[in-house]
Design an enzyme around this catalytic site. Structure first.
Site, PDB file in Angstrom:
ATOM      1  N   TYR A 194       1.030  -1.307   0.137  1.00 32.51           N
ATOM      2  CA  TYR A 194      -0.220   0.021  -0.163  1.00 32.51           C
ATOM      3  C   TYR A 194       0.807   0.952   0.047  1.00 32.51           C
ATOM      4  O   TYR A 194       0.360   2.354  -0.340  1.00 32.51           O
ATOM      5  CB  TYR A 194      -0.836   0.021   1.102  1.00 32.51           C
ATOM      6  CG  TYR A 194      -1.848  -1.076   1.285  1.00 32.51           C
ATOM      7  CD1 TYR A 194      -2.057  -2.075   0.344  1.00 32.51           C
ATOM      8  CD2 TYR A 194      -2.616  -1.254   2.370  1.00 32.51           C
ATOM      9  CE1 TYR A 194      -3.169  -3.060   0.490  1.00 32.51           C
ATOM     10  CE2 TYR A 194      -3.579  -2.121   2.524  1.00 32.51           C
ATOM     11  CZ  TYR A 194      -3.538  -3.237   1.473  1.00 32.51           C
ATOM     12  OH  TYR A 194      -4.523  -4.228   1.674  1.00 32.51           O
ATOM     13  N   HIS A 223       0.653 -11.759   2.219  1.00 34.74           N
ATOM     14  CA  HIS A 223      -0.402 -10.957   1.427  1.00 34.74           C
ATOM     15  C   HIS A 223      -1.156 -11.838   0.260  1.00 34.74           C
ATOM     16  O   HIS A 223      -2.475 -11.823   0.207  1.00 34.74           O
ATOM     17  CB  HIS A 223       0.203  -9.781   0.878  1.00 34.74           C
ATOM     18  CG  HIS A 223      -0.679  -8.695   0.494  1.00 34.74           C
ATOM     19  ND1 HIS A 223      -0.309  -7.213   0.582  1.00 34.74           N
ATOM     20  CD2 HIS A 223      -2.019  -8.758   0.375  1.00 34.74           C
ATOM     21  CE1 HIS A 223      -1.522  -6.431   0.344  1.00 34.74           C
ATOM     22  NE2 HIS A 223      -2.567  -7.463   0.286  1.00 34.74           N
TER      23      HIS A 223
END
Length: 274
Positions: free
Chosen positions: A51, A109
């Site tokens: 991010y 992730h």
């Protein structure tokens, strides 16, 4: 401040059931967004190396005046860094950007099975937890067969499996498997990136309860037992998404939402990424 329930994890710790996601919020805007969320009453912030806003998350928590122990922080290793040594380096870099000595939850992730490194990545996460630098460890976007392989080849059951989950994609089989294994299911994209919000069924339920369609979906997630992390950078919506504890959906409401299942994803299938 909302009284956010805590969900017990299989390692003896707990996680706030409703959190604040920061995906696609630019780092320069993350400080204000997270400060707004913390002021509204959120105590769980979900970020990731991918991010590129971990610095903003850490800065916001420091500016908030809250003690670090009061805010539950999750971050993740991106799939291109899967592997034992690379995952350790990625974790160190995340801590440096956050400005913390540890995180509450660290996740793989994506499994990226074509690269076949998620098992060794998991062993790196086991080491990180043993060292006390992550209180809990888990995975994201893992199908049942990925979880089964971890169970066969490693000794630690993930505390959390964070998956895309919304009315179009309720992930019933994964939720059932997770529950049987003592894994908490956490929902990303809980509103299908906003795409479900124009549905007439959700509009009708919102009118019935005097709330917004987004609040209906978040409440449905909570009643399923999921941990849920809605995301917004709009202050009014940040607060609205937390205001979901003053009403309850009945069995007919939940059946109506169940009828929306299509299997449609807003992101990639985990077997296809990487």
């Amino acid at each position: 401040m909302a009284n956010i329930p805590q969900v017990a994890l299989n390692d003896g710790s707990s996680i706030p059931q409703l959190g604040f996601g920061v995906y696609k919020i630019p780092d320069a805007e993350t400080v204000d967004a997270v400060l707004t969320a913390l002021d509204a009453g959120y105590r769980h912030i979900d970020t990731a190396a991918f991010y590129e806003n971990e610095r903003g998350v850490g800065e916001a928590i420091r500016r908030s005046g809250l003690d670090r122990s009061e805010v539950y922080v999750t971050t993740k290793v991106w799939w291109t860094e899967n592997g034992y040594d690379s995952a350790l380096r990625s974790f160190d870099a995340s801590l440096e950007r956050l400005g913390f000595d540890s995180v509450d939850l660290f996740l793989i992730h994506w499994p990226a099975p074509k690269h076949d490194k998620y098992v060794e990545t998991w062993r790196a996460l086991e080491r990180i937890r043993e060292e006390g630098r992550a209180r809990s460890i888990g995975v994201a976007n893992f199908h049942i067969h990925h979880l089964q392989r971890l169970a066969q080849e490693t000794s630690t059951v993930p505390a959390v499996n964070q998956v895309e989950l919304h009315p179009w994609l309720p992930q019933t089989a994964i939720r059932q498997y997770d529950e049987a294994q003592g894994i908490v299911t956490e929902a990303w994209s809980p509103l299908a990136r906003g795409r479900v919000l124009g549905d007439p069924i959700l509009d009708a339920l919102a009118r019935k309860h005097g709330v917004s369609p987004a609040q209906v979906v978040i409440r449905w997630q909570l009643q399923l037992g999921n941990v849920v992390i809605p995301k917004s950078s709009t202050p009014a919506r940040i607060r609205e998404n937390l205001d979901v504890f003053g009403f309850e959906l009945d069995a007919d409401d939940c059946a109506a939402i169940a009828s929306l299942e299509t299997g449609e994803r807003t992101g990639k299938d985990p077997d296809d990424l990487g």
